[in-house]
Design a protein around this motif. Sequence first.
Motif, PDB file in Angstrom:
ATOM      1  N   PHE A  35       1.476 -22.666  -4.238  1.00  0.00           N
ATOM      2  CA  PHE A  35       1.530 -23.459  -2.756  1.00  0.00           C
ATOM      3  C   PHE A  35       0.165 -24.347  -2.551  1.00  0.00           C
ATOM      4  CE2 PHE A  35       4.796 -20.427  -1.179  1.00  0.00           C
ATOM      5  CZ  PHE A  35       5.895 -21.076  -1.291  1.00  0.00           C
ATOM      6  N   PHE A  90      -5.313 -26.329   2.873  1.00  0.00           N
ATOM      7  CA  PHE A  90      -5.709 -24.817   3.310  1.00  0.00           C
ATOM      8  C   PHE A  90      -5.255 -23.545   2.369  1.00  0.00           C
ATOM      9  CE2 PHE A  90      -4.494 -27.973   6.854  1.00  0.00           C
ATOM     10  CZ  PHE A  90      -5.401 -27.693   7.570  1.00  0.00           C
ATOM     11  N   VAL A  92      -5.428 -19.435   2.339  1.00  0.00           N
ATOM     12  CA  VAL A  92      -5.580 -18.218   3.179  1.00  0.00           C
ATOM     13  C   VAL A  92      -5.193 -17.062   2.359  1.00  0.00           C
ATOM     14  CG1 VAL A  92      -4.952 -16.575   5.130  1.00  0.00           C
ATOM     15  CG2 VAL A  92      -4.928 -18.987   5.554  1.00  0.00           C
ATOM     16  N   ASN A  98      -0.590 -15.126   8.094  1.00  0.00           N
ATOM     17  CA  ASN A  98       0.306 -14.495   8.944  1.00  0.00           C
ATOM     18  C   ASN A  98      -0.694 -14.246  10.136  1.00  0.00           C
ATOM     19  OD1 ASN A  98       2.873 -15.706   9.120  1.00  0.00           O
ATOM     20  ND2 ASN A  98       3.827 -14.179   7.789  1.00  0.00           N
ATOM     21  N   HIS A  99      -1.944 -14.329  10.114  1.00  0.00           N
ATOM     22  CA  HIS A  99      -2.610 -13.806  11.373  1.00  0.00           C
ATOM     23  C   HIS A  99      -3.237 -14.778  12.106  1.00  0.00           C
ATOM     24  CE1 HIS A  99      -2.198 -10.129   8.795  1.00  0.00           C
ATOM     25  NE2 HIS A  99      -2.356  -9.169  10.050  1.00  0.00           N
ATOM     26  N   GLY A 100      -2.784 -16.018  12.002  1.00  0.00           N
ATOM     27  CA  GLY A 100      -3.299 -17.032  12.660  1.00  0.00           C
ATOM     28  C   GLY A 100      -4.465 -17.829  12.236  1.00  0.00           C
ATOM     29  N   GLY A 102      -4.772 -19.599   9.478  1.00  0.00           N
ATOM     30  CA  GLY A 102      -4.225 -21.096   9.122  1.00  0.00           C
ATOM     31  C   GLY A 102      -4.240 -22.024  10.366  1.00  0.00           C
ATOM     32  N   THR A 103      -3.552 -21.478  11.403  1.00  0.00           N
ATOM     33  CA  THR A 103      -3.298 -22.252  12.869  1.00  0.00           C
ATOM     34  C   THR A 103      -4.793 -22.693  13.278  1.00  0.00           C
ATOM     35  OG1 THR A 103      -1.613 -21.095  13.030  1.00  0.00           O
ATOM     36  CG2 THR A 103      -2.354 -22.297  14.866  1.00  0.00           C
ATOM     37  N   ASN A 129       7.320 -24.594   1.316  1.00  0.00           N
ATOM     38  CA  ASN A 129       6.139 -23.928   1.953  1.00  0.00           C
ATOM     39  C   ASN A 129       6.488 -23.855   3.553  1.00  0.00           C
ATOM     40  OD1 ASN A 129       3.713 -22.859   2.839  1.00  0.00           O
ATOM     41  ND2 ASN A 129       2.626 -24.125   1.419  1.00  0.00           N
ATOM     42  N   ARG A 130       7.490 -23.231   3.807  1.00  0.00           N
ATOM     43  CA  ARG A 130       7.746 -23.182   5.427  1.00  0.00           C
ATOM     44  C   ARG A 130       6.693 -22.971   6.237  1.00  0.00           C
ATOM     45  NH1 ARG A 130      11.945 -25.747   4.298  1.00  0.00           N
ATOM     46  NH2 ARG A 130      13.659 -24.873   3.398  1.00  0.00           N
ATOM     47  N   GLN A 134       5.550 -24.741   9.302  1.00  0.00           N
ATOM     48  CA  GLN A 134       5.603 -24.439  10.599  1.00  0.00           C
ATOM     49  C   GLN A 134       4.270 -24.713  11.469  1.00  0.00           C
ATOM     50  OE1 GLN A 134       7.591 -23.430  12.849  1.00  0.00           O
ATOM     51  NE2 GLN A 134       6.300 -22.229  14.127  1.00  0.00           N
ATOM     52  N   LYS A 138       3.541 -27.146  14.859  1.00  0.00           N
ATOM     53  CA  LYS A 138       2.765 -26.845  16.156  1.00  0.00           C
ATOM     54  C   LYS A 138       1.766 -27.938  16.625  1.00  0.00           C
ATOM     55  CE  LYS A 138       1.791 -22.098  14.837  1.00  0.00           C
ATOM     56  NZ  LYS A 138       1.036 -21.067  14.947  1.00  0.00           N
TER      57      LYS A 138
HETATM   58  C1  LIG Z   1       0.084 -21.756   4.349  1.00  0.00           C
HETATM   59  C2  LIG Z   1      -1.051 -21.189   5.003  1.00  0.00           C
HETATM   60  C3  LIG Z   1      -2.237 -21.826   4.989  1.00  0.00           C
HETATM   61  C4  LIG Z   1      -0.935 -20.638   6.470  1.00  0.00           C
HETATM   62  O1  LIG Z   1      -1.892 -19.775   6.981  1.00  0.00           O
HETATM   63  P1  LIG Z   1      -1.559 -18.543   7.896  1.00  0.00           P
HETATM   64  O2  LIG Z   1      -2.850 -18.117   8.347  1.00  0.00           O
HETATM   65  O3  LIG Z   1      -0.945 -17.630   6.956  1.00  0.00           O
HETATM   66  O4  LIG Z   1      -0.490 -19.072   9.078  1.00  0.00           O
HETATM   67  P2  LIG Z   1      -0.462 -18.527  10.584  1.00  0.00           P
HETATM   68  O5  LIG Z   1      -0.738 -17.239  10.680  1.00  0.00           O
HETATM   69  O6  LIG Z   1      -1.529 -19.556  11.402  1.00  0.00           O
HETATM   70  O7  LIG Z   1       0.843 -19.304  10.938  1.00  0.00           O
HETATM   71  C5  LIG Z   1       2.069 -18.994  10.155  1.00  0.00           C
HETATM   72  C6  LIG Z   1       3.166 -19.260  10.879  1.00  0.00           C
HETATM   73  O8  LIG Z   1       4.223 -19.582  10.047  1.00  0.00           O
HETATM   74  C7  LIG Z   1       5.391 -18.786  10.616  1.00  0.00           C
HETATM   75  N1  LIG Z   1       5.942 -18.378   9.231  1.00  0.00           N
HETATM   76  C8  LIG Z   1       5.518 -17.504   8.736  1.00  0.00           C
HETATM   77  N2  LIG Z   1       6.426 -17.261   7.419  1.00  0.00           N
HETATM   78  C9  LIG Z   1       7.451 -18.251   7.706  1.00  0.00           C
HETATM   79  C10 LIG Z   1       8.651 -18.711   7.103  1.00  0.00           C
HETATM   80  N3  LIG Z   1       9.030 -18.181   5.755  1.00  0.00           N
HETATM   81  N4  LIG Z   1       9.259 -19.830   7.636  1.00  0.00           N
HETATM   82  C11 LIG Z   1       8.936 -20.289   8.545  1.00  0.00           C
HETATM   83  N5  LIG Z   1       7.689 -19.944   9.435  1.00  0.00           N
HETATM   84  C12 LIG Z   1       7.051 -18.997   8.977  1.00  0.00           C
HETATM   85  C13 LIG Z   1       4.608 -17.538  11.281  1.00  0.00           C
HETATM   86  O9  LIG Z   1       5.578 -17.403  12.355  1.00  0.00           O
HETATM   87  C14 LIG Z   1       3.619 -18.467  12.132  1.00  0.00           C
HETATM   88  O10 LIG Z   1       4.109 -19.539  13.106  1.00  0.00           O
HETATM   89  P3  LIG Z   1       3.995 -19.072  14.743  1.00  0.00           P
HETATM   90  O11 LIG Z   1       2.433 -18.896  14.833  1.00  0.00           O
HETATM   91  O12 LIG Z   1       4.648 -20.149  15.472  1.00  0.00           O
HETATM   92  O13 LIG Z   1       4.484 -17.578  14.947  1.00  0.00           O
HETATM   93  C15 LIG Z   1      -1.488 -19.745   4.321  1.00  0.00           C
HETATM   94  O14 LIG Z   1      -0.177 -19.011   4.418  1.00  0.00           O
HETATM   95  C16 LIG Z   1      -1.553 -20.030   2.773  1.00  0.00           C
HETATM   96  O15 LIG Z   1      -2.768 -20.177   2.437  1.00  0.00           O
HETATM   97  N6  LIG Z   1      -0.686 -19.868   1.955  1.00  0.00           N
HETATM   98  C17 LIG Z   1      -1.145 -20.168   0.427  1.00  0.00           C
HETATM   99  C18 LIG Z   1      -1.452 -21.581   0.187  1.00  0.00           C
HETATM  100  C19 LIG Z   1      -0.897 -22.872   0.912  1.00  0.00           C
HETATM  101  O16 LIG Z   1       0.396 -22.658   0.935  1.00  0.00           O
HETATM  102  N7  LIG Z   1      -1.646 -23.826   1.378  1.00  0.00           N
HETATM  103  C20 LIG Z   1      -1.106 -24.997   2.017  1.00  0.00           C
HETATM  104  C21 LIG Z   1      -1.003 -26.083   1.182  1.00  0.00           C
HETATM  105  S1  LIG Z   1      -2.244 -27.106   1.028  1.00  0.00           S
END
Ligand SMILES: CC(C)(COP(=O)(O)OP(=O)(O)OC[C@H]1O[C@@H](n2cnc3c(N)ncnc32)[C@H](O)[C@@H]1OP(=O)(O)O)[C@@H](O)C(=O)NCCC(=O)NCCS
Length: 209
Positions: A35, A90, A92, A98-100, A102-103, A129-130, A134, A138
């Motif tokens: 991802f 990004f 994580v 899923n602990h905030g 990324g946000t 990459n939902r 998401q 925000k």
């Molecule tokens: C994508 C990524 C950066 C997100 O960071 P994170 O710390 O996990 O995300 P957060 O906890 O801040 O937020 C996740 C949000 O997605 C939502 N979510 C989780 N799984 C979901 C799904 N399958 N579908 C839709 N939304 C989803 C959560 O409910 C949350 O939203 P909310 O705060 O409105 O409830 C991280 O998961 C990651 O590094 N993934 C792998 C690498 C990647 O994908 N990088 C991005 C491309 S550059």
Amino acid sequence: MTDQVAPGIIRKLWAGEAEIFRDHLLRLDADSRRFRFGSAVSDEFVARYAARAFRSGAIVHGCFVDGELRAAAELYPLGDVLPGEAEAAFSVEHAYQNHGLGTLLLERVILIARNRGIRTLCLNCLAQNRRMQQIARKFDAELSFDSDEVVASLNAPFPTALSLAREAAADAQGMAGAVLQAQRLATGRMFDLFLPAGPAAAAPELAGS
Ligand SMILES: CC(C)(COP(=O)(O)OP(=O)(O)OC[C@H]1O[C@@H](n2cnc3c(N)ncnc32)[C@H](O)[C@@H]1OP(=O)(O)O)[C@@H](O)C(=O)NCCC(=O)NCCS
């Protein structure tokens, strides 16, 4: 995976911390790595990528939990002179998703972009990459869908004295956190040097019982 993640320290990484950044990227599980980079990539690719990131002018922020880099955000200004656009990416680690984090990192990246006069921020991610989409939503990002990719564009507001002060305060807080971390590490090493290891050594009277 733990339910709770201890609050981390978010701060800018220095160019000398490229290896810490590399180790974090190497710890991403296979799905997260795919991802992050848009396809499956080798360890060698990741290592080369991390070594080049700082040289290519990226501003990298990291989130440290218990002294270890667990999440990162990269901002790549597009163009050399007063770039108005930038790309962000990004990462994580699995146990910390899923602990905030990324946000929080996207919020920081928007602040940094804003203070550099960057108005448009692009985030490229795979269509599946939902979670990334998401987070972008925000911040009122506009999402444009291709067959297997999504580009999220969001606008950063103009900089103000307050936004500049917020970045300066965040940098100062990050620096203080880094110093405390280094002190804790140094104190831990001192204890390791002067205290014999293991419970038996610490309490020799128990060793013979
Ligand atoms: C994508 C990524 C950066 C997100 O960071 P994170 O710390 O996990 O995300 P957060 O906890 O801040 O937020 C996740 C949000 O997605 C939502 N979510 C989780 N799984 C979901 C799904 N399958 N579908 C839709 N939304 C989803 C959560 O409910 C949350 O939203 P909310 O705060 O409105 O409830 C991280 O998961 C990651 O590094 N993934 C792998 C690498 C990647 O994908 N990088 C991005 C491309 S550059």
